[in-house]
Each structure stands twice: as structure tokens, then as C-alpha cells.
Design a protein around this motif. Sequence first.
Motif, PDB file in Angstrom:
ATOM      1  N   THR A 174       0.629  -1.271   0.145  1.00 35.14           N
ATOM      2  CA  THR A 174      -0.065  -0.061   0.030  1.00 35.14           C
ATOM      3  C   THR A 174       0.827   1.319  -0.081  1.00 35.14           C
ATOM      4  OG1 THR A 174       0.055   0.087   2.316  1.00 35.14           O
ATOM      5  CG2 THR A 174      -1.649  -1.348   1.551  1.00 35.14           C
ATOM      6  N   GLU A 175       0.161   2.335  -0.161  1.00 37.24           N
ATOM      7  CA  GLU A 175       0.931   3.705  -0.239  1.00 37.24           C
ATOM      8  C   GLU A 175       1.298   3.904   1.290  1.00 37.24           C
ATOM      9  OE1 GLU A 175       0.267   8.328  -0.938  1.00 37.24           O
ATOM     10  OE2 GLU A 175      -1.326   7.115  -1.613  1.00 37.24           O
ATOM     11  N   LYS A 176       0.808   3.628   2.096  1.00 37.89           N
ATOM     12  CA  LYS A 176       1.031   3.831   3.594  1.00 37.89           C
ATOM     13  C   LYS A 176       2.571   3.194   3.848  1.00 37.89           C
ATOM     14  CE  LYS A 176      -0.562   3.725   8.309  1.00 37.89           C
ATOM     15  NZ  LYS A 176      -1.699   3.633   8.847  1.00 37.89           N
ATOM     16  N   GLU A 177       2.223   1.615   3.512  1.00 37.45           N
ATOM     17  CA  GLU A 177       3.490   0.722   3.722  1.00 37.45           C
ATOM     18  C   GLU A 177       4.574   1.544   3.041  1.00 37.45           C
ATOM     19  OE1 GLU A 177       1.381  -3.351   4.358  1.00 37.45           O
ATOM     20  OE2 GLU A 177       1.592  -2.858   2.233  1.00 37.45           O
ATOM     21  N   LEU A 178       4.660   1.777   1.641  1.00 38.01           N
ATOM     22  CA  LEU A 178       5.594   2.267   1.029  1.00 38.01           C
ATOM     23  C   LEU A 178       6.394   3.511   1.713  1.00 38.01           C
ATOM     24  CD1 LEU A 178       7.360   2.266  -1.758  1.00 38.01           C
ATOM     25  CD2 LEU A 178       5.714   3.612  -2.866  1.00 38.01           C
ATOM     26  N   ARG A 179       5.417   4.506   2.112  1.00 36.78           N
ATOM     27  CA  ARG A 179       5.812   5.594   2.589  1.00 36.78           C
ATOM     28  C   ARG A 179       6.704   5.460   3.999  1.00 36.78           C
ATOM     29  NH1 ARG A 179       4.128  10.479   0.716  1.00 36.78           N
ATOM     30  NH2 ARG A 179       2.666  10.557  -0.921  1.00 36.78           N
ATOM     31  N   SER A 180       6.079   4.508   4.786  1.00 33.92           N
ATOM     32  CA  SER A 180       6.572   4.202   5.882  1.00 33.92           C
ATOM     33  C   SER A 180       7.990   3.586   5.486  1.00 33.92           C
ATOM     34  CB  SER A 180       5.813   2.989   6.702  1.00 33.92           C
ATOM     35  OG  SER A 180       6.402   2.605   7.899  1.00 33.92           O
ATOM     36  N   HIS A 181       8.238   2.580   4.609  1.00 38.24           N
ATOM     37  CA  HIS A 181       9.320   1.782   4.255  1.00 38.24           C
ATOM     38  C   HIS A 181      10.438   2.900   3.876  1.00 38.24           C
ATOM     39  CE1 HIS A 181      11.926  -1.526   3.505  1.00 38.24           C
ATOM     40  NE2 HIS A 181      12.033  -1.236   2.165  1.00 38.24           N
ATOM     41  N   ILE A 182      10.170   3.725   3.232  1.00 34.42           N
ATOM     42  CA  ILE A 182      11.045   4.759   2.753  1.00 34.42           C
ATOM     43  C   ILE A 182      11.439   5.573   3.719  1.00 34.42           C
ATOM     44  CG2 ILE A 182      11.326   6.578   1.117  1.00 34.42           C
ATOM     45  CD1 ILE A 182       9.629   5.416  -0.920  1.00 34.42           C
ATOM     46  N   ASP A 183      10.616   6.058   4.495  1.00 35.55           N
ATOM     47  CA  ASP A 183      10.881   6.671   5.663  1.00 35.55           C
ATOM     48  C   ASP A 183      11.900   6.011   6.722  1.00 35.55           C
ATOM     49  OD1 ASP A 183       9.428   8.932   5.261  1.00 35.55           O
ATOM     50  OD2 ASP A 183       7.703   8.393   6.737  1.00 35.55           O
ATOM     51  N   SER A 184      11.710   4.826   6.969  1.00 36.78           N
ATOM     52  CA  SER A 184      12.569   3.894   7.614  1.00 36.78           C
ATOM     53  C   SER A 184      13.831   3.854   7.055  1.00 36.78           C
ATOM     54  CB  SER A 184      12.039   2.402   7.920  1.00 36.78           C
ATOM     55  OG  SER A 184      12.059   1.861   6.922  1.00 36.78           O
ATOM     56  N   ILE A 185      14.076   3.891   5.659  1.00 37.20           N
ATOM     57  CA  ILE A 185      15.405   4.004   4.805  1.00 37.20           C
ATOM     58  C   ILE A 185      16.066   5.345   5.110  1.00 37.20           C
ATOM     59  CG2 ILE A 185      16.326   3.681   2.724  1.00 37.20           C
ATOM     60  CD1 ILE A 185      14.336   1.809   1.879  1.00 37.20           C
ATOM     61  N   ASN A 186      15.285   6.358   4.810  1.00 35.85           N
ATOM     62  CA  ASN A 186      15.882   7.706   5.164  1.00 35.85           C
ATOM     63  C   ASN A 186      16.299   7.912   6.341  1.00 35.85           C
ATOM     64  OD1 ASN A 186      14.937   8.402   2.519  1.00 35.85           O
ATOM     65  ND2 ASN A 186      13.243   9.394   2.954  1.00 35.85           N
ATOM     66  N   ASN A 187      16.127   7.331   7.517  1.00 35.58           N
ATOM     67  CA  ASN A 187      16.258   7.482   8.765  1.00 35.58           C
ATOM     68  C   ASN A 187      17.357   6.497   9.538  1.00 35.58           C
ATOM     69  OD1 ASN A 187      14.728   9.762   9.445  1.00 35.58           O
ATOM     70  ND2 ASN A 187      12.963   8.647   9.389  1.00 35.58           N
ATOM     71  N   ASN A 188      17.701   5.472   8.381  1.00 35.84           N
ATOM     72  CA  ASN A 188      18.545   4.457   9.020  1.00 35.84           C
ATOM     73  C   ASN A 188      20.186   4.878   8.611  1.00 35.84           C
ATOM     74  OD1 ASN A 188      20.176   2.111   8.943  1.00 35.84           O
ATOM     75  ND2 ASN A 188      18.597   0.802   8.637  1.00 35.84           N
ATOM     76  N   ASP A 189      20.836   5.273   9.258  1.00 34.23           N
ATOM     77  CA  ASP A 189      22.181   5.914   9.076  1.00 34.23           C
ATOM     78  C   ASP A 189      23.134   4.555   8.600  1.00 34.23           C
ATOM     79  OD1 ASP A 189      21.760   8.223  10.228  1.00 34.23           O
ATOM     80  OD2 ASP A 189      22.405   7.814  12.044  1.00 34.23           O
ATOM     81  N   GLU A 190      22.583   3.083   8.719  1.00 29.42           N
ATOM     82  CA  GLU A 190      23.516   2.170   8.233  1.00 29.42           C
ATOM     83  C   GLU A 190      23.255   1.786   6.522  1.00 29.42           C
ATOM     84  OE1 GLU A 190      22.956  -1.093  10.377  1.00 29.42           O
ATOM     85  OE2 GLU A 190      23.828  -0.364  12.197  1.00 29.42           O
ATOM     86  N   ILE A 191      22.311   2.703   6.107  1.00 27.17           N
ATOM     87  CA  ILE A 191      21.853   2.550   4.696  1.00 27.17           C
ATOM     88  C   ILE A 191      22.325   3.957   3.862  1.00 27.17           C
ATOM     89  CG2 ILE A 191      20.135   2.574   2.804  1.00 27.17           C
ATOM     90  CD1 ILE A 191      18.380   0.851   4.746  1.00 27.17           C
ATOM     91  N   ASN A 192      23.472   3.812   3.107  1.00 28.98           N
ATOM     92  CA  ASN A 192      23.979   4.996   2.250  1.00 28.98           C
ATOM     93  C   ASN A 192      23.281   5.338   0.927  1.00 28.98           C
ATOM     94  OD1 ASN A 192      25.965   5.131   4.366  1.00 28.98           O
ATOM     95  ND2 ASN A 192      26.919   3.369   3.383  1.00 28.98           N
ATOM     96  N   GLY A 193      22.639   4.423   0.383  1.00 25.28           N
ATOM     97  CA  GLY A 193      22.033   4.908  -0.968  1.00 25.28           C
ATOM     98  C   GLY A 193      20.647   3.744  -1.056  1.00 25.28           C
ATOM     99  N   VAL A 194      19.744   4.525  -2.256  1.00 19.51           N
ATOM    100  CA  VAL A 194      18.758   3.786  -2.656  1.00 19.51           C
ATOM    101  C   VAL A 194      18.494   3.723  -3.976  1.00 19.51           C
ATOM    102  CG1 VAL A 194      16.299   3.539  -2.251  1.00 19.51           C
ATOM    103  CG2 VAL A 194      17.551   4.100  -0.322  1.00 19.51           C
ATOM    104  N   PHE A 195      18.255   2.712  -4.506  1.00 15.32           N
ATOM    105  CA  PHE A 195      17.743   3.062  -6.130  1.00 15.32           C
ATOM    106  C   PHE A 195      16.269   2.581  -6.212  1.00 15.32           C
ATOM    107  CE2 PHE A 195      22.094   1.179  -6.676  1.00 15.32           C
ATOM    108  CZ  PHE A 195      22.736   1.833  -7.732  1.00 15.32           C
ATOM    109  N   VAL A 196      15.911   3.037  -7.205  1.00 13.47           N
ATOM    110  CA  VAL A 196      14.271   2.957  -7.139  1.00 13.47           C
ATOM    111  C   VAL A 196      13.890   2.169  -8.517  1.00 13.47           C
ATOM    112  CG1 VAL A 196      11.945   3.983  -7.305  1.00 13.47           C
ATOM    113  CG2 VAL A 196      13.670   5.189  -6.023  1.00 13.47           C
ATOM    114  N   GLN A 197      13.286   0.969  -8.577  1.00 14.97           N
ATOM    115  CA  GLN A 197      12.896   0.266  -9.554  1.00 14.97           C
ATOM    116  C   GLN A 197      11.501   0.685 -10.065  1.00 14.97           C
ATOM    117  OE1 GLN A 197      14.710  -2.189 -11.133  1.00 14.97           O
ATOM    118  NE2 GLN A 197      13.189  -1.785 -12.825  1.00 14.97           N
ATOM    119  N   LEU A 198      11.638   1.548 -11.192  1.00 13.18           N
ATOM    120  CA  LEU A 198      10.351   1.973 -11.910  1.00 13.18           C
ATOM    121  C   LEU A 198      10.146   1.252 -13.056  1.00 13.18           C
ATOM    122  CD1 LEU A 198      11.142   5.812 -11.826  1.00 13.18           C
ATOM    123  CD2 LEU A 198       9.692   4.549 -10.146  1.00 13.18           C
ATOM    124  N   PRO A 199       8.679   1.267 -13.286  1.00 17.11           N
ATOM    125  CA  PRO A 199       7.631   1.711 -12.678  1.00 17.11           C
ATOM    126  C   PRO A 199       7.131   0.969 -11.504  1.00 17.11           C
ATOM    127  CG  PRO A 199       6.573   0.546 -14.604  1.00 17.11           C
ATOM    128  CD  PRO A 199       8.484   0.381 -14.569  1.00 17.11           C
TER     129      PRO A 199
END
Length: 65
Positions: free
Chosen positions: A6-31
Amino acid sequence: MKETTTEKELRSHIDSINNNDEINGVFVQLPLPSSLSHVDPTVLISSIKDVDGLHPDNFSQTYRN
């Protein structure tokens, strides 16, 4: 992530990545799946962790000249 995400799950997951100092970078698989086609993940991911350079702040830096 699953196609049933869901959109809520996606936003929550991305927020957790943004706030995780152990993750340095993210690739987005589109579409994204059609159920999330209205969501623009490039603006949700921190510009600092945007490996593809698709966040508006990064994109404008690349193509400013």
C-alpha cells in the motif's frame, strides 16, 4: 516490496530507509505497480541517499547548466 504494497507501507518503508544511518543509498525500480502509480518515490527518498539522482534537488543540480 510486494505488488500488494500500500501507499502507507511504501511511505513508511522509505521513511525507515531515510532514517537508517546504516543505509547509504537507494535505487528505485520504476515503474511502480499500477496500484502505486500515483506515488512519486523520487521525492520521498532523501536526496542524500538518492543513488539514481532523480530527486528534484539532485536532478536540478545535474541539469542546471
